[in-house]
Design an enzyme around this catalytic site. Structure first.
Site, mmCIF file in Angstrom:
data_model
loop_
_atom_site.group_PDB
_atom_site.id
_atom_site.type_symbol
_atom_site.label_atom_id
_atom_site.label_comp_id
_atom_site.label_asym_id
_atom_site.label_seq_id
_atom_site.Cartn_x
_atom_site.Cartn_y
_atom_site.Cartn_z
ATOM 1 N N HIS A 130 -33.161 -13.227 -10.206
ATOM 2 C CA HIS A 130 -32.449 -14.045 -9.215
ATOM 3 C C HIS A 130 -32.217 -13.250 -7.929
ATOM 4 C CE1 HIS A 130 -31.495 -16.702 -12.642
ATOM 5 N NE2 HIS A 130 -31.353 -17.629 -11.718
ATOM 6 N N HIS A 131 -31.756 -13.955 -6.920
ATOM 7 C CA HIS A 131 -31.476 -13.377 -5.609
ATOM 8 C C HIS A 131 -30.379 -12.316 -5.690
ATOM 9 C CE1 HIS A 131 -27.817 -15.899 -5.514
ATOM 10 N NE2 HIS A 131 -28.586 -16.789 -6.123
ATOM 11 N N LYS A 134 -26.436 -13.201 -6.435
ATOM 12 C CA LYS A 134 -25.939 -13.833 -7.658
ATOM 13 C C LYS A 134 -24.884 -12.948 -8.302
ATOM 14 C CE LYS A 134 -27.430 -16.095 -11.918
ATOM 15 N NZ LYS A 134 -26.602 -17.279 -11.621
#
Length: 241
Positions: A130-131, A134
């Site tokens: 994920h980015h 997060k």
């Protein structure tokens, strides 16, 4: 469909824009600055859609108990005790919580049970990416996939490895979180057997898939009787493992 939007961050704003473009309406917007309004706002919409934060759950739960308003929640990072609150809320209204509303992930989760049963002797590892903004790890989706491959909790999750952990135990499932850039979400479940590897990957190109899936589920949920529902039930019917 008239929506009470709880949480007006990136996901909340995308839900608002997509819903309005589809002809839905917004009955109200609740964010951290006016969370206390849930105590007095009353039933102003067909359904409440919550993409806020775990800290808002007590106020959201009070609102559902007070008004009987259907609730669709996509809040991630909830504890087991917090998730259990949705069982109680099902006595007041139709409610649903899912960590991921992607239709592709729903199919992914559905087929994993069959794969895990067939490849029961294979080693299983889960990797999610994920980015870099997060907040929680592993992702809620990774936890859903873990539950899908091990519904009876016969294995022990191992969240990353370091040092000298020794040979891999047959009864462990590695769960690994990668963070970086603007990655919307990629999840891979790998089954490692003698001389072969089988892996399934779901990759999100943008958060729009979660918005579309949430609105699709919300339209169905607000027509159902009281109870706690799973996304798998809404999409495929019946109880899913």
């Amino acid at each position: 469909m008239k929506i009470l939007l709880i949480g007006h961050g990136r996901m909340g704003r995308m839900i608002e824009q997509t819903a309005l473009a589809a002809g839905d309406s917004i009955g109200g917007v609740i964010d951290i600055g006016n969370l206390s309004d849930l105590e007095t706002i009353g039933r102003v919409a067909d359904i409440a859609i919550d993409f806020s934060a775990p800290a808002a759950l007590p106020a959201v739960a009070h609102y559902v108990r007070m008004t009987g308003a259907p609730l669709l929640s996509g809040v991630t990072g909830l504890s087991g005790a917090e998730l259990a609150i949705f069982d109680d809320l099902g006595h007041f209204a139709p409610v649903m919580h899912a960590a991921n509303y992607s239709l592709g992930v729903a199919v992914f989760r559905k087929i994993l049970g069959d794969v895990a049963e067939t490849l029961a002797d294979f080693d299983i590892e889960i990797v999610e990416t994920h980015h870099n903004q997060k907040a929680d790890a592993p992702s809620g989706t990774a936890k859903l996939l873990l539950e899908a491959v091990d519904p009876h909790h016969k294995h022990t999750p191992v969240y990353g490895r370091h040092g000298a952990p020794g040979p891999r135990d047959k009864k462990e499932i590695g769960v690994h979180a990668l963070r970086g850039g603007t990655e919307a979400g990629t999840h891979t479940v790998s089954f490692f057997g003698p001389d072969e590897v089988f892996a399934i990957t779901h990759r999100a190109s943008s958060r729009q898939i979660f918005v579309n899936g949430a609105l699709h589920a919300a339209r169905k949920l607000c027509l159902l009787p009281k109870g706690r529902y799973e996304l798998q039930e809404i999409l495929f019917g019946g109880k899913q493992p």
